[in-house]
Write a protein that holds these residues in place. Structure first.
Motif, PDB file in Angstrom:
ATOM      1  N   GLU A 832     -41.137  -2.332 -69.954  1.00 60.97           N
ATOM      2  CA  GLU A 832     -42.340  -2.817 -69.257  1.00 60.97           C
ATOM      3  C   GLU A 832     -42.752  -1.860 -68.142  1.00 60.97           C
ATOM      4  OE1 GLU A 832     -43.819  -6.637 -66.636  1.00 60.97           O
ATOM      5  OE2 GLU A 832     -42.087  -6.938 -67.958  1.00 60.97           O
ATOM      6  N   GLN A 833     -41.733  -1.357 -67.388  1.00 52.94           N
ATOM      7  CA  GLN A 833     -42.030  -0.418 -66.300  1.00 52.94           C
ATOM      8  C   GLN A 833     -42.585   0.891 -66.849  1.00 52.94           C
ATOM      9  OE1 GLN A 833     -38.079  -0.637 -64.633  1.00 52.94           O
ATOM     10  NE2 GLN A 833     -38.801  -1.718 -62.793  1.00 52.94           N
ATOM     11  N   GLU A 834     -42.055   1.297 -67.997  1.00 52.61           N
ATOM     12  CA  GLU A 834     -42.541   2.520 -68.637  1.00 52.61           C
ATOM     13  C   GLU A 834     -44.015   2.370 -69.024  1.00 52.61           C
ATOM     14  OE1 GLU A 834     -41.479   5.269 -72.530  1.00 52.61           O
ATOM     15  OE2 GLU A 834     -39.908   3.983 -71.689  1.00 52.61           O
ATOM     16  N   SER A 835     -44.371   1.179 -69.516  1.00 50.81           N
ATOM     17  CA  SER A 835     -45.772   0.905 -69.892  1.00 50.81           C
ATOM     18  C   SER A 835     -46.683   0.997 -68.672  1.00 50.81           C
ATOM     19  CB  SER A 835     -45.893  -0.492 -70.511  1.00 50.81           C
ATOM     20  OG  SER A 835     -45.116  -0.589 -71.667  1.00 50.81           O
ATOM     21  N   VAL A 836     -46.223   0.451 -67.542  1.00 51.64           N
ATOM     22  CA  VAL A 836     -47.013   0.484 -66.307  1.00 51.64           C
ATOM     23  C   VAL A 836     -47.264   1.926 -65.886  1.00 51.64           C
ATOM     24  CG1 VAL A 836     -47.007  -0.090 -63.829  1.00 51.64           C
ATOM     25  CG2 VAL A 836     -46.245  -1.787 -65.504  1.00 51.64           C
ATOM     26  N   ILE A 837     -46.234   2.756 -65.952  1.00 54.62           N
ATOM     27  CA  ILE A 837     -46.364   4.170 -65.576  1.00 54.62           C
ATOM     28  C   ILE A 837     -47.355   4.879 -66.488  1.00 54.62           C
ATOM     29  CG2 ILE A 837     -45.147   6.407 -65.486  1.00 54.62           C
ATOM     30  CD1 ILE A 837     -44.512   4.637 -63.092  1.00 54.62           C
TER      31      ILE A 837
END
Length: 953
Positions: A832-837
């Motif tokens: 999920e954090q990777e998607s945000v980045i």
């Protein structure tokens, strides 16, 4: 929009626009009402800090309620200020004509005052306009207006007819220069160096005491002139030295009056000589003793502060009496009080009755109106019985019909109301509401609205002379019925029906007794609701603190620390400020000190800040504390805040110049940054409204400041600058839409506190948003949207912000230019954090000046990097490739030495027993906290040095 924010160019123009278009008036098409009564300032005065502070609070409330669609009415008016106005005009007459009031008839003198009012009585209302108060000027009242005068007389008549007003001879505070009774509020107690005289009173000898060694009772007094009016000597019944004399008599020196020795606990065995002379007509404590013991009272002073030629003798009921002689020695007659004091001491000394003199500190009551010493005086006055009225007024607060905000003032109110005494409502002045009582030549008394009405009612012939009572009513009496007299009472007007009871009173704690309590008592007695139940004057009482200077001192002319609110709005030069502070000083010797302090505090004078910055400062300082310290630095800071809002709005307007605004739904697809600002703003609306509803103007101001400065300007607009450079026209259009939407709502949100800047910016924004209305002040106030909340968006956005702050700190600490692009690595990251980045890659790279963002899937060499764990993700900068390691190592070692010295200094302080034992707890706590933070910084420095040392060798 102008490039530079200049409030002087916009404020007066905007206020005239509002007033001329009637935007301040009530709108009777609205169902819900909201009404505030402005405490009427004196016509003699000018707008001081207290006025400006309270009027700002009231204006915030009225604008807030108006924007919520309520029929708002803010009653404005001025007070005739009986004593202050009479003094001012008397001084002017003396200065111009070398005449006094007594050189004129009463009618002619009053004409002089009305003429002065016409010429000079509007100074304060002009100043109020500068502050931006949105009052209904068409309904402005003056407490001597004909309709208010009718109401005042009607109130007196009703109270008198119901046996609540009576006339009686009692002890009062007397101003011998103005020749009138004054209230407790007008008495200023000063501690000064004085003398105490010990005077012998011979004991009247008889068979019982003929062999007694004690021949005299010695009393100490700071006012020996009052010995001419003594009617007893009191000793404590438990005093074994003197209690055997109770029931016997002494001879007063000078008058040879024989007076009793009484037993009363008022005589303190431990204080003075243990014997107290009782002068009931000229001392408040003695007066109470006299009432208890039914002692006679002897008045020895004239109204102008001299010794009478013949004393007036009364019994304890205030009736004329022959119990004592009215003799006063001729050598003291007509002397002023201080001259009499000297002559009396000289005589007492020559007669052998002066035992000794001691130097001492004494508290002297001075009239804050005339500056003379206030004398307790036995006079005939009009009184209002308060016990019955107070009981109803007390219950109104107990039953929550009236609420104090903050609640702490409720106990102050209750304490005073439980110990209330009858109110002296008469004054011996010419200017004011003359008491509606007439007398015929047989001293028959008639009460009515006017002489004509009385003659008709009682069938009194024109041949019989009727003379009206000379006294006027205390100014607080007409102020006491302000909430309903200004609305048209005793007539049953539409305004009275719509707006009474009023919603809130904003006032200071210093007049809870003198005005607020009396308003509640009078209103609840005179005004009844549709069920014939007592009506309260207001539902809430918001009590403000007292504005003091930066050192916590009360602002006063004599201290030279007064700041005129208009001088902060418009600015003032040093020379003009000094001139203002040193003119008309009661103590000219203080002038040099005031000049020095003014030069030190304002070497360049006072810079203009505009009205909005001043209003914002008042709001931000409006805490629930009793004393509020004024801070010029905060005023400057809020001037910068207004400037920040101006520049931010200008940026928005420049970048949306030809934008075709369209409505959107918050559920529409949009970028993270745009969703985030809508959610943040929505939450700001909620917190801001809650604060205003709770009368926490300080919290509301801080919420507004934080959103505008930190969230909207420092974050959102910085992201927007990057978005606007993108090629994606869809995202640019959406962002411009949200920019305008948020700014327009934000201006509405801020309008009650800072009305001028929000109006002038809104006029530009409304064109883009296609709003037809002419003014922001009649726009609806922003409402909280319960559906607009997404915790995940807030968490993701805060995570991005933390990464950006970390990267900025690295650049600052290591002095890396923004032109040098950095590579960023992320490790241990969730899907999920990777998607945000990835979704916000463009924004993060541009705002942080990054060359690349790489997500690592394998372990890396931690020694060659600087890392920070943020929300579980390792944020990595491979710094060694970007810096000169030797130069950086040298810098860090130097920094570490500085840090070690700081740590050592604080450690030594904390280990010092004297510091721990005597320093305030908060200081000790602060020092320990500082040490913890310095240790953390030192640890990070050590780690960086360790890494660099490995790579250097």
């Amino acid at each position: 929009m102008e490039k530079t924010y200049n409030p002087k160019n916009i404020e007066e123009h905007l206020y005239n626009f509002w007033e001329e278009n009637g935007y301040f008036k009530p709108d009777h098409s609205k169902q819900s009402t909201f009404c505030i009564m402005m405490p009427p300032p004196n016509i003699t005065g000018s707008l001081h800090m207290g006025h400006a502070f309270q009027q700002t609070i009231m204006d915030i409330l009225i604008r807030y309620q108006r924007m919520q669609g309520k029929n708002t009415f803010w009653q404005v008016g001025t007070d005739h200020a009986g004593i202050a106005t009479q003094i001012l005009v008397e001084r002017q007459i003396f200065h111009k004509e070398k005449k006094t009031r007594k050189d004129y008839s009463r009618d002619d003198f009053i004409k002089k005052i009305w003429l002065w009012k016409k010429e000079s009585g509007h100074v304060i209302t002009k100043q109020m306009r500068r502050l931006g108060v949105s009052v209904d000027w068409d309904h402005e009242k003056f407490t001597l207006d004909p309709d208010i005068s009718i109401a005042v007389r009607e109130a007196f008549i009703l109270l008198y007819k119901n046996n609540l007003i009576y006339q009686k001879k009692r002890l009062v505070h007397w101003d011998s220069k103005l020749e009138t009774v004054i209230s407790d509020l007008e008495v200023e107690h000063r501690l000064i160096k004085g003398k105490k005289w010990f005077i012998r009173y011979p004991i009247l000898q008889n068979n019982i005491f003929s062999k007694n060694k004690i021949k005299y009772l010695v009393v100490s007094t700071t006012r020996p002139e009052t010995s001419l009016g003594d009617t007893a000597i009191a000793v404590n019944p438990l005093d074994n030295k003197y209690n055997k004399f109770i029931g016997h008599f002494v001879i007063c020196p000078l008058t040879n009056r024989i007076v009793p020795i009484i037993g009363d606990k008022y005589a303190d065995v431990e204080k003075g000589t243990g014997c107290v002379k009782i002068t009931p007509a000229h001392d408040f404590n003695d007066y109470k003793v006299a009432l208890y013991h039914k002692l006679p009272m002897i008045n020895i002073f004239t109204f102008d502060g001299r010794i009478k030629s013949i004393a007036e003798v009364y019994n304890y009921k205030g009736e004329k009496s022959n119990e004592h002689s009215s003799f006063i020695p001729s050598q003291f007659q007509t002397l002023n009080i201080l001259s009499a004091r000297v002559a009396i001491i000289k005589e007492i000394k020559e007669l052998g009755f002066l035992e000794k003199i001691e130097e001492c500190n004494i508290t002297i009551p001075y009239s804050d109106r005339s500056g003379v010493v206030v004398e307790p005086m036995l006079t005939n006055q009009w009184y209002l019985k308060t016990s019955k009225l107070a009981k109803v007024a007390l219950n109104a607060v107990k039953d929550k019909k009236i609420q104090f905000i903050p609640k702490q003032y409720e106990s102050m109110y209750s304490s005073w109301m439980n110990n209330i005494e009858d109110w002296c409502i008469s004054r011996q002045l010419w200017w004011g509401h003359r008491i509606p009582v007439w007398y015929d030549n047989k001293k028959n008394m008639y009460i009515g609205q006017n002489e004509k009405e009385i003659r008709q009612k009682y069938s009194i012939s024109e041949n019989i002379l009727l003379i009206q009572e000379n006294d006027v009513l205390d100014t607080w009496f007409s102020s006491g019925i302000w909430t309903f007299s200004s609305l048209g009472w005793p007539k049953k007007t539409m305004f009275l029906k719509l707006f009474h009871p009023t919603n809130v009173l904003v006032s200071g704690f210093d007049i809870i007794f003198f005005w607020i309590a009396r308003m509640i008592m009078l209103t609840m007695y005179l005004i009844k609701d549709e069920h014939n139940q007592p009506q309260v004057p207001f539902k809430n009482i918001y009590i403000t603190g007292l504005i003091r200077d930066e050192h916590g001192e009360k602002m006063s002319k004599s201290k030279g620390n007064v700041i005129d609110p208009l001088d902060m709005i418009d600015g003032i030069s040093l020379n003009e400020l000094i001139k203002k502070r040193t003119s008309n000083l009661l103590q000219p010797n203080l002038s040099d000190k005031i000049i020095q302090n003014t030069i030190k505090k304002f070497p360049e004078g006072i810079e203009p800040t505009g009205t909005d910055a001043l209003r914002f400062t008042f709001a931000a300082l409006a805490s629930s504390t009793r004393d509020i310290q004024w801070d010029m630095n905060r005023l400057k800071g809020y001037r910068n805040f207004c400037n920040k809002l101006w520049n931010a709005s200008r940026f928005v307007l420049i970048n949306t110049k030809n934008h075709d605004f369209s409505q959107f739904h918050t559920k529409d697809k949009m970028s993270l940054i745009n969703k985030w600002i809508l959610i943040e703003f929505n939450n700001t609306i909620k917190l801001y409204r809650e604060s205003l509803d709770a009368y926490r103007f300080d919290i509301a101001a801080n919420i507004l400041y934080d959103f505008i400065w930190n969230i909207f300007c420092d974050w959102y607009l910085e992201f927007v600058k990057i978005i606007l450079k993108k090629d994606s026209s869809e995202e640019v259009y959406s962002t411009k839409n949200i920019l305008i939407y948020v700014l327009e709502l934000l201006l509405r949100l801020a309008h009650p506190i800072i009305p001028f800047i929000t109006e002038i910016i809104w006029r530009r924004v409304k064109l883009i948003k296609k709003i037809q209305e002419q003014t922001i002040m009649l726009q609806s106030f922003p409402k909280y949207n319960h559906k607009l909340f997404d915790k995940k968006i807030l968490l993701n956005m805060n995570w991005i912000k933390k990464i950006i702050v970390f990267l900025r700190n690295i650049r600052t600490n290591m002095k890396i230019s923004s032109t040098k692009l950095l590579p960023l690595f992320l490790y241990n990251i969730t899907y999920e954090q990777e998607s945000v980045i990835k979704e916000n890659m463009f924004l993060i790279k541009n705002i942080s000046f990054l060359d690349s963002i790489t997500i690592l899937s394998e372990e890396y060499d931690k020694d060659l990097c600087i890392k920070e764990v943020i929300d579980g993700v390792e944020i990595i900068i491979p710094m060694l490739k970007l810096i000169d390691t030797k130069v950086e190592l040298k810098r860090l070692i130097k920094e570490e030495k500085k840090m070690q010295l700081k740590i050592l200094k604080i450690k030594n302080k904390i280990l010092n027993k004297n510091f721990l034992n005597y320093a305030p707890e908060n200081i000790v706590y602060a020092e320990k906290n500082k040490l913890l933070k310095l240790n953390e910084i030192h640890m990070k420095l050590s780690e960086q040095i360790k890494i660099l040392k490995k790579t250097s060798f």
